[in-house]
Motif scaffolding. Structure first.
Motif, PDB file in Angstrom:
ATOM      1  N   VAL A 239      86.273 -88.054  -2.428  1.00 26.55           N
ATOM      2  CA  VAL A 239      87.327 -88.548  -1.547  1.00 26.55           C
ATOM      3  C   VAL A 239      87.849 -87.351  -0.754  1.00 26.55           C
ATOM      4  N   VAL A 240      87.606 -87.375   0.553  1.00 28.01           N
ATOM      5  CA  VAL A 240      87.995 -86.235   1.394  1.00 28.01           C
ATOM      6  C   VAL A 240      89.363 -86.443   2.037  1.00 28.01           C
ATOM      7  N   SER A 251      93.228 -86.486  11.520  1.00 25.86           N
ATOM      8  CA  SER A 251      92.336 -85.664  10.707  1.00 25.86           C
ATOM      9  C   SER A 251      91.317 -84.917  11.571  1.00 25.86           C
ATOM     10  N   ASP A 252      90.908 -83.748  11.088  1.00 29.70           N
ATOM     11  CA  ASP A 252      89.878 -82.967  11.771  1.00 29.70           C
ATOM     12  C   ASP A 252      88.492 -83.196  11.171  1.00 29.70           C
ATOM     13  N   HIS A 253      88.407 -83.998  10.107  1.00 28.59           N
ATOM     14  CA  HIS A 253      87.097 -84.234   9.487  1.00 28.59           C
ATOM     15  C   HIS A 253      86.198 -84.996  10.470  1.00 28.59           C
ATOM     16  N   PRO A 254      84.980 -84.550  10.703  1.00 29.09           N
ATOM     17  CA  PRO A 254      84.115 -85.164  11.723  1.00 29.09           C
ATOM     18  C   PRO A 254      83.910 -86.669  11.551  1.00 29.09           C
ATOM     19  N   LYS A 257      87.207 -88.613  12.261  1.00 30.28           N
ATOM     20  CA  LYS A 257      87.493 -88.645  13.702  1.00 30.28           C
ATOM     21  C   LYS A 257      86.608 -89.663  14.409  1.00 30.28           C
ATOM     22  N   GLU A 258      85.321 -89.662  14.072  1.00 30.42           N
ATOM     23  CA  GLU A 258      84.399 -90.590  14.726  1.00 30.42           C
ATOM     24  C   GLU A 258      84.730 -92.037  14.376  1.00 30.42           C
ATOM     25  N   TYR A 259      85.146 -92.260  13.125  1.00 31.49           N
ATOM     26  CA  TYR A 259      85.407 -93.628  12.656  1.00 31.49           C
ATOM     27  C   TYR A 259      86.705 -94.190  13.230  1.00 31.49           C
ATOM     28  N   PHE A 260      87.782 -93.429  13.120  1.00 25.75           N
ATOM     29  CA  PHE A 260      89.088 -93.947  13.509  1.00 25.75           C
ATOM     30  C   PHE A 260      89.431 -93.708  14.980  1.00 25.75           C
ATOM     31  N   LEU A 261      88.790 -92.758  15.609  1.00 25.44           N
ATOM     32  CA  LEU A 261      89.099 -92.466  17.007  1.00 25.44           C
ATOM     33  C   LEU A 261      87.983 -92.896  17.957  1.00 25.44           C
TER      34      LEU A 261
END
Length: 283
Positions: A239-240, A251-254, A257-261
């Motif tokens: 769990v990150v 979040s800065d996690h790649p 970011k791709e999923y929620f943004l």
């Protein structure tokens, strides 16, 4: 919708109830299939009364996590506690008692095809209680009503139901033993947008009215924005992130970011913001 919790079958006396214990507490979970490591040191604590969304990419181990919690897979390492009890050391009697405190809605419903909806919902009551047949049937009909199904559905078999009705029948069975903890595996998968929204609203109403803790695996961004209190993101074998959706957007996690943004995430965020604005204006 106002829901009144029925008395239901009382928990067996051999399991001590710790009102302060977390419904789910996982420490250092390791899950393997042969040489493939799915989880490596996964930690997760679920708070009482919250609706927790669980997300992650394909192959991240969301369903493996669920199966490890409910005993369908033995962890290869780490500790899984339910209501304060270490499931590694739980004997058969204790497992049975704890199992009565949760309900599961599997992705495909997992209904018995040769049984009616009423018989499906009654099955856990026959297995775990010694209530009279008539009382069990009455409780089954109550759960069917709570799930939003019409009374006539009780006498139908799964093949005679629409996809949305099968989901609700599976939910009714998951609620049969009056659980404190509800597991949902992709509850809105395969539903049209109207049906998915209605199912989200049902889950939220039941959670609030019955004081349920909900552990929900989903890819549905609308569900995440509409009804979750927090979201656990599984990536990199653990769990990150564990936070409300609004915080995950920063979040800065790649992957996060791709999923929620991404386009769908932004659309779900705008939809939720619009609904909240409308609700404020009408209140």
């Amino acid at each position: 919708m106002t829901v009144v919790r029925n008395p239901g079958p009382a928990p067996q006396a051999d399991v001590d109830v710790d009102d302060d214990a977390h419904p789910i507490q996982i420490t250092g979970l390791v899950s393997r299939f042969g040489e493939t490591v799915v989880h490596n040191g996964l930690d997760l604590t679920v708070e009482r009364g919250e609706v927790l969304g669980v997300v992650g990419g394909s192959g991240s181990g969301k369903s493996v996590l669920l199966n490890s919690i409910i005993g369908l897979k033995v962890p290869d390492g780490g500790v899984v506690k339910l209501f304060g009890h270490d499931m590694r050391t739980a004997n058969r009697r204790r497992w049975s008692s704890l199992e009565r405190r949760w309900g599961v809605l599997f992705q495909q419903g997992a209904l018995f095809s040769n049984l009616t909806v009423r018989e499906n919902v009654a099955a856990p009551l026959f297995e775990h209680t010694q209530l009279p047949k008539r009382e069990i049937e009455e409780l089954a009909d109550l759960k069917i009503a709570l799930s939003g199904l019409p009374a006539r559905a009780a006498d139908l078999k799964p093949a005679e139901l629409s996809g949305g009705m099968r989901k609700r029948a599976g939910l009714a069975r998951a609620l049969a033993l009056d659980p404190e903890l509800l597991f949902l595996d992709e509850p809105t998968a395969g539903l049209d947008p109207i049906g998915a929204t209605a199912f989200d609203e049902l889950i939220k109403d039941l959670s609030d009215s019955l004081d349920l803790t909900v552990f929900m695996i989903t890819h549905d961004l609308d569900s995440l924005y509409a009804i979750t209190d927090r979201v656990a993101v599984i990536a990199d074998k653990k769990v990150v992130a564990l936070a409300p959706v609004a915080e995950l957007e920063r979040s800065d996690h790649p992957w996060i970011k791709e999923y929620f943004l991404g386009p769908r995430g932004r659309a779900a965020s705008r939809k939720t913001a619009s609904a909240q604005t409308s609700a404020t204006r009408t209140s």
